[in-house]
Design a protein around this motif. Sequence first.
Motif, PDB file in Angstrom:
ATOM      1  N   UNK A 111      59.469   0.286  49.081  1.00 29.00           N
ATOM      2  CA  UNK A 111      58.526   1.223  49.702  1.00 29.00           C
ATOM      3  C   UNK A 111      57.327   1.493  48.791  1.00 29.00           C
ATOM      4  N   UNK A 112      57.613   1.706  47.499  1.00 27.86           N
ATOM      5  CA  UNK A 112      56.518   1.966  46.551  1.00 27.86           C
ATOM      6  C   UNK A 112      55.571   0.787  46.482  1.00 27.86           C
ATOM      7  N   UNK A 113      56.106  -0.442  46.419  1.00 24.41           N
ATOM      8  CA  UNK A 113      55.267  -1.634  46.333  1.00 24.41           C
ATOM      9  C   UNK A 113      54.449  -1.821  47.598  1.00 24.41           C
ATOM     10  N   UNK A 114      55.058  -1.651  48.761  1.00 28.35           N
ATOM     11  CA  UNK A 114      54.346  -1.874  50.013  1.00 28.35           C
ATOM     12  C   UNK A 114      53.263  -0.823  50.233  1.00 28.35           C
ATOM     13  N   UNK A 115      53.534   0.418  49.871  1.00 27.65           N
ATOM     14  CA  UNK A 115      52.512   1.464  49.989  1.00 27.65           C
ATOM     15  C   UNK A 115      51.314   1.143  49.090  1.00 27.65           C
ATOM     16  N   UNK A 116      51.605   0.696  47.883  1.00 31.84           N
ATOM     17  CA  UNK A 116      50.528   0.336  46.960  1.00 31.84           C
ATOM     18  C   UNK A 116      49.759  -0.885  47.458  1.00 31.84           C
ATOM     19  N   UNK A 117      50.482  -1.904  47.905  1.00 36.20           N
ATOM     20  CA  UNK A 117      49.841  -3.128  48.381  1.00 36.20           C
ATOM     21  C   UNK A 117      48.903  -2.852  49.550  1.00 36.20           C
ATOM     22  N   UNK A 118      49.353  -2.008  50.484  1.00 39.21           N
ATOM     23  CA  UNK A 118      48.501  -1.665  51.617  1.00 39.21           C
ATOM     24  C   UNK A 118      47.225  -0.972  51.156  1.00 39.21           C
ATOM     25  N   UNK A 119      47.367  -0.058  50.190  1.00 42.70           N
ATOM     26  CA  UNK A 119      46.210   0.681  49.697  1.00 42.70           C
ATOM     27  C   UNK A 119      45.211  -0.181  48.957  1.00 42.70           C
ATOM     28  N   UNK A 120      45.699  -1.035  48.051  1.00 38.44           N
ATOM     29  CA  UNK A 120      44.762  -1.851  47.264  1.00 38.44           C
ATOM     30  C   UNK A 120      44.139  -2.946  48.123  1.00 38.44           C
ATOM     31  N   UNK A 121      44.890  -3.465  49.102  1.00 48.88           N
ATOM     32  CA  UNK A 121      44.322  -4.469  50.001  1.00 48.88           C
ATOM     33  C   UNK A 121      43.174  -3.854  50.808  1.00 48.88           C
ATOM     34  N   UNK A 122      43.380  -2.656  51.311  1.00 49.31           N
ATOM     35  CA  UNK A 122      42.340  -1.985  52.093  1.00 49.31           C
ATOM     36  C   UNK A 122      41.098  -1.705  51.267  1.00 49.31           C
ATOM     37  N   UNK A 123      41.287  -1.469  49.970  1.00 49.54           N
ATOM     38  CA  UNK A 123      40.150  -1.160  49.090  1.00 49.54           C
ATOM     39  C   UNK A 123      39.444  -2.405  48.573  1.00 49.54           C
ATOM     40  N   UNK A 124      40.016  -3.595  48.806  1.00 42.72           N
ATOM     41  CA  UNK A 124      39.321  -4.825  48.413  1.00 42.72           C
ATOM     42  C   UNK A 124      39.962  -5.642  47.321  1.00 42.72           C
ATOM     43  N   UNK A 125      41.179  -5.300  46.905  1.00 39.67           N
ATOM     44  CA  UNK A 125      41.853  -6.129  45.891  1.00 39.67           C
ATOM     45  C   UNK A 125      42.088  -7.530  46.441  1.00 39.67           C
ATOM     46  N   UNK A 126      42.069  -8.514  45.547  1.00 35.53           N
ATOM     47  CA  UNK A 126      42.258  -9.905  45.962  1.00 35.53           C
ATOM     48  C   UNK A 126      43.599 -10.482  45.524  1.00 35.53           C
TER      49      UNK A 126
END
Length: 360
Positions: A111-126
């Motif tokens: 859950x922690x990883x998926x929440x983080x992944x969703x957030x950084x992807x939305x902000x533009x992480x590659x």
Amino acid sequence: MFVVMAPAASEAELLGVKSVILAEGLSPYEHAGPDRIAIAIVGEIGKRKAALIERLAALSGVASVTPINRPFKLASREFQPEDTVIRVLDAVVGDGGLTVMAGPCSVESRDQLFETAAGVKAAGATILRGGAFKPRTSPYSFQGLGVEALRYLAEAREAFGLPVITEVMEPNQVDIVAEYADILQIGTRNMQNYSLLTAVGRVARPVMLKRGYGATVEEWLMAAEYIISSGNPNVILCERGIRTFETYTRNTMDLSAVPVVHSLTHLPVIVDPSHATGKRWLVKPLALGGVAVGADGVMVEVHPRPDEALSDAEQQLTIPQFADMMVSVGVVHGYLRDQPHNPVDSASATAGGDDALSRH
């Protein structure tokens, strides 16, 4: 030294040069650039140097034979003038774009990883980062979830479309980490773990090599040479701060290393302001500084609730803080990209590098 083939050289002539090199007990490494084919000669040449240069220069199809003045051969711009560009799924490192690796210091749960992944992807992480095996100063600190974390990272890649990077700590971990991760990370403590460098040099995965916290630029590039000479040319360098007498920050981020390394090597280089500073509020300004001096990207630690993190809580950004940082680094990178000339005077940087390295 390296051999440059004539533009019209045949395949037979190329093989003839390699045969002579192999007969001398040396190893040939071919690089086909846009304007030339070069063959680096690696091994102990010793007193044979002058005679070998003369012999190779006389071979059919050879345009020139040139000594490489650096102790690092395959990583040098003398051997490969053009930049190395590394492609991982939809992410590209070293092509002039901005690579952003973001995610938690440690994978603590799905859950922690998926929440983080969703957030950084939305902000533009590659690229998504996350620690599965964690080297810690204390043996009693959280050491990571291991293979379980690798499975979560692979699942997150499928869910969010981001390639993943994670650290490998031992040679016997290389195969299992390479099975799940897209980029293998060598941490600062392992920069001169030569058996590990050789092991990651034998797998078909890009490797990000962090600078040792007490390493010179030359030692860092020699570590990269171990990976490349083992067969893996896809190396990303990461400046993550070095240990100095200053204690207010976790490490001292050597921003000067970015243009220096760009002048010496064709490998892409990114900066890690999280480990360099150890302080959340310093991550953004150091990320801006890294991009401003020409880094190909940044690596940043992000956690949904940093104060609850099981490792490196003080240096991890919240997801909103990461989004704010992304806006600012995007502006700086866009400005530099639109300039008619690179802000770094590469000729001056190379001269400075020559002076520094000549003392070693």
